[in-house]
Design a protein around this motif. Structure first.
Motif, PDB file in Angstrom:
ATOM      1  N   ALA A 127       0.826  -1.218   0.000  1.00 29.56           N
ATOM      2  CA  ALA A 127       0.000   0.000   0.000  1.00 29.56           C
ATOM      3  C   ALA A 127       0.855   1.261   0.000  1.00 29.56           C
ATOM      4  CB  ALA A 127      -0.921  -0.004   1.207  1.00 29.56           C
ATOM      5  N   TYR A 128       2.034   1.171   0.594  1.00 30.24           N
ATOM      6  CA  TYR A 128       2.961   2.325   0.598  1.00 30.24           C
ATOM      7  C   TYR A 128       4.391   1.794   0.618  1.00 30.24           C
ATOM      8  CZ  TYR A 128       2.166   1.419   5.623  1.00 30.24           C
ATOM      9  OH  TYR A 128       2.011   0.823   6.843  1.00 30.24           O
ATOM     10  N   PRO A 129       5.344   2.616   0.185  1.00 31.09           N
ATOM     11  CA  PRO A 129       6.689   2.096  -0.104  1.00 31.09           C
ATOM     12  C   PRO A 129       7.614   2.030   1.114  1.00 31.09           C
ATOM     13  CG  PRO A 129       6.522   4.368  -0.805  1.00 31.09           C
ATOM     14  CD  PRO A 129       5.173   4.012  -0.260  1.00 31.09           C
ATOM     15  N   LEU A 130       7.291   1.149   2.057  1.00 28.00           N
ATOM     16  CA  LEU A 130       8.217   0.916   3.168  1.00 28.00           C
ATOM     17  C   LEU A 130       9.195  -0.179   2.747  1.00 28.00           C
ATOM     18  CD1 LEU A 130       9.019   1.247   6.250  1.00 28.00           C
ATOM     19  CD2 LEU A 130       7.745  -0.880   6.565  1.00 28.00           C
ATOM     20  N   ALA A 131      10.482   0.113   2.837  1.00 30.50           N
ATOM     21  CA  ALA A 131      11.516  -0.887   2.552  1.00 30.50           C
ATOM     22  C   ALA A 131      12.298  -1.084   3.851  1.00 30.50           C
ATOM     23  CB  ALA A 131      12.425  -0.414   1.426  1.00 30.50           C
ATOM     24  N   ALA A 132      11.935  -2.126   4.584  1.00 29.38           N
ATOM     25  CA  ALA A 132      12.429  -2.289   5.958  1.00 29.38           C
ATOM     26  C   ALA A 132      13.826  -2.893   6.003  1.00 29.38           C
ATOM     27  CB  ALA A 132      11.461  -3.183   6.726  1.00 29.38           C
ATOM     28  N   ALA A 133      14.649  -2.381   6.903  1.00 28.65           N
ATOM     29  CA  ALA A 133      15.989  -2.930   7.080  1.00 28.65           C
ATOM     30  C   ALA A 133      16.168  -3.531   8.472  1.00 28.65           C
ATOM     31  CB  ALA A 133      17.039  -1.843   6.859  1.00 28.65           C
ATOM     32  N   ARG A 134      15.612  -2.862   9.483  1.00 24.91           N
ATOM     33  CA  ARG A 134      15.808  -3.319  10.874  1.00 24.91           C
ATOM     34  C   ARG A 134      14.544  -3.094  11.678  1.00 24.91           C
ATOM     35  NH1 ARG A 134      20.593  -3.669  13.247  1.00 24.91           N
ATOM     36  NH2 ARG A 134      19.732  -2.958  15.209  1.00 24.91           N
ATOM     37  N   GLY A 135      14.419  -3.826  12.770  1.00 21.96           N
ATOM     38  CA  GLY A 135      13.301  -3.578  13.670  1.00 21.96           C
ATOM     39  C   GLY A 135      13.761  -3.740  15.102  1.00 21.96           C
ATOM     40  N   GLU A 136      13.268  -2.865  15.955  1.00 20.39           N
ATOM     41  CA  GLU A 136      13.580  -2.995  17.385  1.00 20.39           C
ATOM     42  C   GLU A 136      12.350  -2.541  18.151  1.00 20.39           C
ATOM     43  OE1 GLU A 136      16.769  -0.498  18.731  1.00 20.39           O
ATOM     44  OE2 GLU A 136      16.597  -1.262  20.779  1.00 20.39           O
ATOM     45  N   GLY A 137      11.753  -3.452  18.907  1.00 18.67           N
ATOM     46  CA  GLY A 137      10.542  -3.091  19.638  1.00 18.67           C
ATOM     47  C   GLY A 137       9.443  -2.669  18.689  1.00 18.67           C
ATOM     48  N   TYR A 138       8.923  -1.448  18.885  1.00 17.37           N
ATOM     49  CA  TYR A 138       7.868  -0.976  17.983  1.00 17.37           C
ATOM     50  C   TYR A 138       8.403   0.003  16.939  1.00 17.37           C
ATOM     51  CZ  TYR A 138       7.786   2.298  21.978  1.00 17.37           C
ATOM     52  OH  TYR A 138       8.137   3.133  22.991  1.00 17.37           O
ATOM     53  N   VAL A 139       9.700  -0.017  16.740  1.00 21.68           N
ATOM     54  CA  VAL A 139      10.303   0.883  15.746  1.00 21.68           C
ATOM     55  C   VAL A 139      10.901   0.066  14.595  1.00 21.68           C
ATOM     56  CG1 VAL A 139      12.155   2.560  15.352  1.00 21.68           C
ATOM     57  CG2 VAL A 139      10.776   2.689  17.428  1.00 21.68           C
ATOM     58  N   VAL A 140      10.584   0.478  13.369  1.00 19.04           N
ATOM     59  CA  VAL A 140      11.182  -0.144  12.181  1.00 19.04           C
ATOM     60  C   VAL A 140      12.017   0.909  11.471  1.00 19.04           C
ATOM     61  CG1 VAL A 140      10.652  -0.996   9.853  1.00 19.04           C
ATOM     62  CG2 VAL A 140       9.435  -1.932  11.815  1.00 19.04           C
ATOM     63  N   THR A 141      13.230   0.532  11.104  1.00 15.96           N
ATOM     64  CA  THR A 141      14.112   1.456  10.372  1.00 15.96           C
ATOM     65  C   THR A 141      14.192   0.992   8.923  1.00 15.96           C
ATOM     66  OG1 THR A 141      15.370   1.744  12.400  1.00 15.96           O
ATOM     67  CG2 THR A 141      16.420   2.505  10.386  1.00 15.96           C
ATOM     68  N   ASP A 142      14.047   1.934   7.998  1.00 15.21           N
ATOM     69  CA  ASP A 142      14.073   1.515   6.587  1.00 15.21           C
ATOM     70  C   ASP A 142      15.499   1.547   6.041  1.00 15.21           C
ATOM     71  OD1 ASP A 142      14.690   4.114   5.779  1.00 15.21           O
ATOM     72  OD2 ASP A 142      12.819   4.454   4.693  1.00 15.21           O
ATOM     73  N   VAL A 143      15.642   1.166   4.771  1.00 10.77           N
ATOM     74  CA  VAL A 143      16.983   1.016   4.194  1.00 10.77           C
ATOM     75  C   VAL A 143      17.719   2.356   4.069  1.00 10.77           C
ATOM     76  CG1 VAL A 143      16.530  -1.142   2.961  1.00 10.77           C
ATOM     77  CG2 VAL A 143      15.952   1.042   1.868  1.00 10.77           C
ATOM     78  N   ASP A 144      16.992   3.461   4.201  1.00  9.80           N
ATOM     79  CA  ASP A 144      17.632   4.782   4.136  1.00  9.80           C
ATOM     80  C   ASP A 144      17.879   5.377   5.530  1.00  9.80           C
ATOM     81  OD1 ASP A 144      17.692   5.441   1.169  1.00  9.80           O
ATOM     82  OD2 ASP A 144      15.605   4.843   1.450  1.00  9.80           O
TER      83      ASP A 144
END
Ligand code: PLP
Length: 455
Positions: free
Chosen positions: A47-64
């Motif tokens: 639905a939207y362009p999330l490109a995930a690289a990492r996750g910790e708890g309730y936070v996701v960090t994308d490839v950028d």
């Protein structure tokens, strides 16, 4: 694709604050999406362009390097939060000892322990047996097969707008969106769909207690379409997930139990989305005080490792060796992650889901008070939905939330679901509420022709 000016959200704690440093999608995300689009199945619905690289708890960090507050949890899966240290540790330790053995052919301690733990929380009094699977849809397949085998009846009744998976048996029960079925027939014969009560209670009241729907099930489905003596199982989501986060009224579930008892039909609760503590109890059906004969679980069961389960009353398992099995299912690494997940849910996450769910629900209702674009806000525990007047409005708010660093996903015809990890804290909930309030005006300027997502 969305673009936006970089912004730094300052609200909430350091962890709870989204932190956006590029336009969205950023350069690395754009490059990745281009590659993905060349090789991935066109059936996926991003639905939207999330490109995930990492996750910790309730936070996701994308490839950028952009950080998002994750209230989607990988479609209600990352129950203990991303990369919970106890889950990661369990996976690492198990991977160093034994990755695979095939529980269909051999015995293995993690497999047994995990089934024992699930059996101990089964939502029925009779002792439980368990069959582990790799996914939700396989748990539903296993339930269909066991119900047919045990009863020696062919028919299955499911409900309108329900979602049970995409393999051919489960797909025969799924009908939350027509594109999930289009082109795949013929599906399983003798499957029928009865109406499901769609209870709204916030801005408008609809749905009642399910009496009318039970009447249609009795009169039309069991009275005209299929004889009760031909029905193996009634399969119901105690809270419809993909269909729009509609909770079945307790009286409706009690009525299904009565119909099943009257005709020797098995009641199957599909708790793949609503189970594993998400609603504040292990199983959503417990809120209604109704005992199913079979229950299916997956999603949050192992914090993201592929694992599902079908639990059934011990006396139903009349099949013998070779009747059902799976090469990978109940893999030791998945079971180790599952055991760590059950420990964490038991040590407080279930209670937290109840408390944080109330905070989220109340906060969303307050945030939407001033707008006429929101039709309903409903939910149990951390299974909460905001329903808009149209799919386009829901999607516009979903996009606006993403652009502000909050991940939510659509469900039903025009709703946004909030299904965060069960470990969210007040800071995360409040930060999500602030972003949602900020994104809400987008409902008034919907864009046409956006994709719908589906679990
Ligand atoms: C209630 C329910 N049943 C079954 C499934 C299918 O699970 P899976 O996607 O793991 O096959 C889902 C997935 O969204 C679900 O919500």
């Amino acid at each position: 694709m969305t673009t936006q000016t970089p912004r730094r959200a300052t609200a909430g704690s350091r962890l709870a604050a989204p932190y956006l440093i590029t336009e969205l999608p950023g350069p690395r995300a754009r490059a990745l999406i281009e590659r993905d689009q060349r090789v991935a199945s066109p059936s996926l619905t991003r639905a939207y362009p999330l490109a995930a690289a990492r996750g910790e708890g309730y936070v996701v960090t994308d490839v950028d390097g952009n950080r998002f507050l994750d209230f989607a949890a990988g479609i209600a899966v990352a129950s203990t939060g991303h990369a919970h240290p106890e889950v990661v540790d369990a996976i690492r330790r198990q991977a160093g000892e034994l990755i695979h053995i095939a529980a269909t052919d051999f015995y293995e301690p993690r497999y047994v322990e995990f089934m024992e733990r699930l059996a101990a929380i089964a939502p029925f009094r009779e002792p439980a047996r368990v069959f582990l699977t790799n996914s939700g849809t396989e748990a539903v397949e296993a339930a269909i097969k066991l119900a047919r085998y045990h009863t020696r009846r062919p028919g299955i009744i499911a409900f309108e707008a329900g979602f049970h998976g995409r393999t051919m048996g489960a797909l025969s029960l799924t009908n939350s969106k027509i594109k999930q079925r289009a082109g795949f027939g013929p599906l399983l014969p003798m499957t029928f769909h009865a109406p499901f009560p769609r209870v709204r209670g916030w801005r408008e009241r609809t749905g009642g207690d399910g009496t009318a729907e039970l009447e249609t099930l009795r009169r039309t489905v069991l009275g005209r379409l299929i004889a009760p003596s031909d029905v193996a199982a009634i399969v119901v989501e105690p809270i419809q997930g993909e269909g729009g986060y509609f909770a079945a009224p307790a009286a409706f579930l009690r009525g299904l139990r009565e119909i099943c008892d009257e005709h020797g039909i098995l009641l199957v609760a599909d708790e793949i989305q609503s189970g594993m503590g998400r609603t504040g109890r292990w199983w959503a059906i417990e809120h209604a005080g109704v005992e199913p004969d079979i229950v299916t679980a997956a999603k949050g069961i192992a914090s993201g490792m592929p694992l599902g389960a079908m639990l059934g009353r011990a006396s139903l398992w009349t099949w013998g060796p070779g009747a059902h099995g799976s090469t990978f299912a109940g893999n030791p690494v998945c079971c180790a992650a599952g055991l760590a997940t059950l420990d964490l849910i038991d040590r407080g996450l279930r209670q937290n889901a109840g408390v944080m769910g109330k905070r989220l629900l109340a906060g969303l209702q307050q945030a939407a008070n001033g707008t006429s674009d929101v039709r309903d806000i409903r939910g149990v525990g951390l299974m909460v939905a905001v329903e808009f007047a149209s799919h386009e409005a829901a999607n516009a708010v979903q996009q606006a939330a993403f652009e502000r660093g909050l991940l939510v996903l659509e469900c039903g015809e025009a709703a946004l679901r909030f299904s965060p990890p069960l470990m969210v804290d007040p800071q995360a909930v409040d930060a999500a509420l602030r972003i949602f309030s900020d994104a809400l005006p987008a409902a008034a300027r919907p864009k046409r022709g956006m994709q719908e997502v589906g679990g």
